[in-house]
Design an enzyme around this catalytic site. Structure first.
Site, short mmCIF file in Angstrom:
data_model
loop_
_atom_site.label_atom_id
_atom_site.label_comp_id
_atom_site.label_asym_id
_atom_site.label_seq_id
_atom_site.Cartn_x
_atom_site.Cartn_y
_atom_site.Cartn_z
N GLY A 112 25.93 -7.28 22.17
CA GLY A 112 24.86 -8.16 21.71
C GLY A 112 24.23 -7.79 20.37
CD GLU A 145 20.11 -3.49 23.44
OE1 GLU A 145 20.90 -4.30 22.92
OE2 GLU A 145 20.15 -3.22 24.65
CG ASP A 146 21.14 -7.88 22.66
OD1 ASP A 146 20.62 -6.88 23.19
OD2 ASP A 146 21.98 -8.59 23.25
CG ASP A 186 14.82 -8.99 30.42
OD1 ASP A 186 13.76 -9.62 30.33
OD2 ASP A 186 15.65 -9.20 31.31
CG PHE A 225 19.08 -16.30 29.92
CD1 PHE A 225 19.03 -15.02 30.43
CD2 PHE A 225 20.24 -16.71 29.28
CE1 PHE A 225 20.11 -14.15 30.32
CE2 PHE A 225 21.33 -15.85 29.16
CZ PHE A 225 21.26 -14.57 29.68
CG ASP A 245 26.57 -12.62 26.90
OD1 ASP A 245 25.66 -11.77 26.74
OD2 ASP A 245 27.14 -12.80 27.98
NE ARG A 266 29.14 -11.37 23.43
CZ ARG A 266 28.31 -10.68 24.20
NH1 ARG A 266 27.10 -10.38 23.78
NH2 ARG A 266 28.68 -10.28 25.41
P1 IMP Z 1 16.98 -4.76 30.15
O1 IMP Z 1 17.73 -3.56 30.63
O2 IMP Z 1 16.41 -5.56 31.32
O3 IMP Z 1 15.93 -4.45 29.12
O4 IMP Z 1 18.04 -5.78 29.56
C1 IMP Z 1 18.62 -5.62 28.34
C2 IMP Z 1 19.95 -6.32 28.29
O5 IMP Z 1 19.97 -7.50 29.12
C3 IMP Z 1 20.23 -6.80 26.89
O6 IMP Z 1 20.95 -5.84 26.17
C4 IMP Z 1 21.02 -8.07 27.12
O7 IMP Z 1 22.40 -7.78 27.20
C5 IMP Z 1 20.58 -8.59 28.46
N1 IMP Z 1 19.58 -9.70 28.35
C6 IMP Z 1 18.29 -9.67 28.73
N2 IMP Z 1 17.68 -10.85 28.51
C7 IMP Z 1 18.63 -11.66 27.98
C8 IMP Z 1 18.61 -13.03 27.51
O8 IMP Z 1 17.60 -13.77 27.54
N3 IMP Z 1 19.80 -13.50 27.02
C9 IMP Z 1 20.94 -12.74 26.95
N4 IMP Z 1 20.99 -11.46 27.36
C10 IMP Z 1 19.85 -10.93 27.87
MG MG Z 2 24.48 -9.30 27.82
#
Ligand code: IMP
Ligand code: MG
Length: 185
Positions: free
Chosen positions: A46, A102-103, A106, A155, A162, A168
């Site tokens: 991402g 990082e992208d 969350d 989302f 993705d 992407r």
């Molecule tokens: P976390 O571990 O919950 O902070 O999630 C981080 C990862 O979840 C990111 O690197 C993304 O790959 C994925 N992610 C979280 N939210 C989204 C979204 O809205 N769209 C796409 N990928 C997401």
């Molecule tokens: Mg992902």
């Protein structure tokens, strides 16, 4: 395959807004590191668009490396605390200024695990730069040093992120219309 127009609820961040904010972040990073070399680590897949655009706005000796992680035991669109490195770095972090690119953050599970793993490799400093921050979804504390945009709990996809591995390549960040989107598998 569904048409993009069917599943795109709206454009959340336009290409122009992404690019101007990324230029600002690059300028800020350039000032903060004051000529010091920095190793920028892209979390695949991402973060790849963001990394390549961001480093073009950084006027420092920059090196780059890539890593991939996966998290197990969570839902289709959620991560868990069980994060595993699936592709490791080639670089030795010891004594280097390191920045994780990082992208999106969350829940924070992914990045807090990555930070813990990389801290053991003794970098001189370790900072986090994320394009998007879903701040209201945070479950574990992560110190975000640079964030492009704080976004609501929807989302999103495009510009590296993705939707079930597709899209992407979009130059903007879009919101998925979850009522109309039907995953194929
Ligand atoms: P976390 O571990 O919950 O902070 O999630 C981080 C990862 O979840 C990111 O690197 C993304 O790959 C994925 N992610 C979280 N939210 C989204 C979204 O809205 N769209 C796409 N990928 C997401
Ligand atoms: Mg992902």
């Amino acid at each position: 395959m569904q048409k993009l127009q069917e599943i795109l609820k709206k454009v959340l961040i336009s290409e122009a807004d992404l690019q101007s904010r990324i230029a600002e972040l690059g300028a800020q990073i350039t000032r903060d590191y004051a000529g010091e070399p920095v190793l920028m680590i892209c979390i695949l897949r991402g973060g790849v668009m963001f990394l390549t655009d961001l480093i073009r706005h950084i006027d420092l000796p920059v090196s780059i490396d890539f890593m991939a992680v996966s998290s197990y035991g969570a839902g289709r669109y959620e991560s868990s605390g069980n994060v595993k490195i699936t592709l490791d770095l080639n670089s030795n972090l010891a004594g280097q200024h390191v920045m994780i690119v990082e992208d999106i953050i969350d829940s924070g599970h992914t990045l807090s695990s990555v930070v813990a793993m990389l801290e053991t490799r003794r970098p001189k400093s370790l900072k986090i730069c994320t394009l998007l921050d879903k701040a209201e979804r945070r479950e574990v504390d992560v110190k975000v040093d640079y964030a492009g945009f704080v976004i609501p709990n929807e989302f999103v996809f495009g510009y590296g992120l993705d939707l079930d591995e597709y899209y992407r390549n979009l130059p903007y960040i879009g919101v998925v219309d979850l009522e109309k989107y039907h995953p194929e598998s």
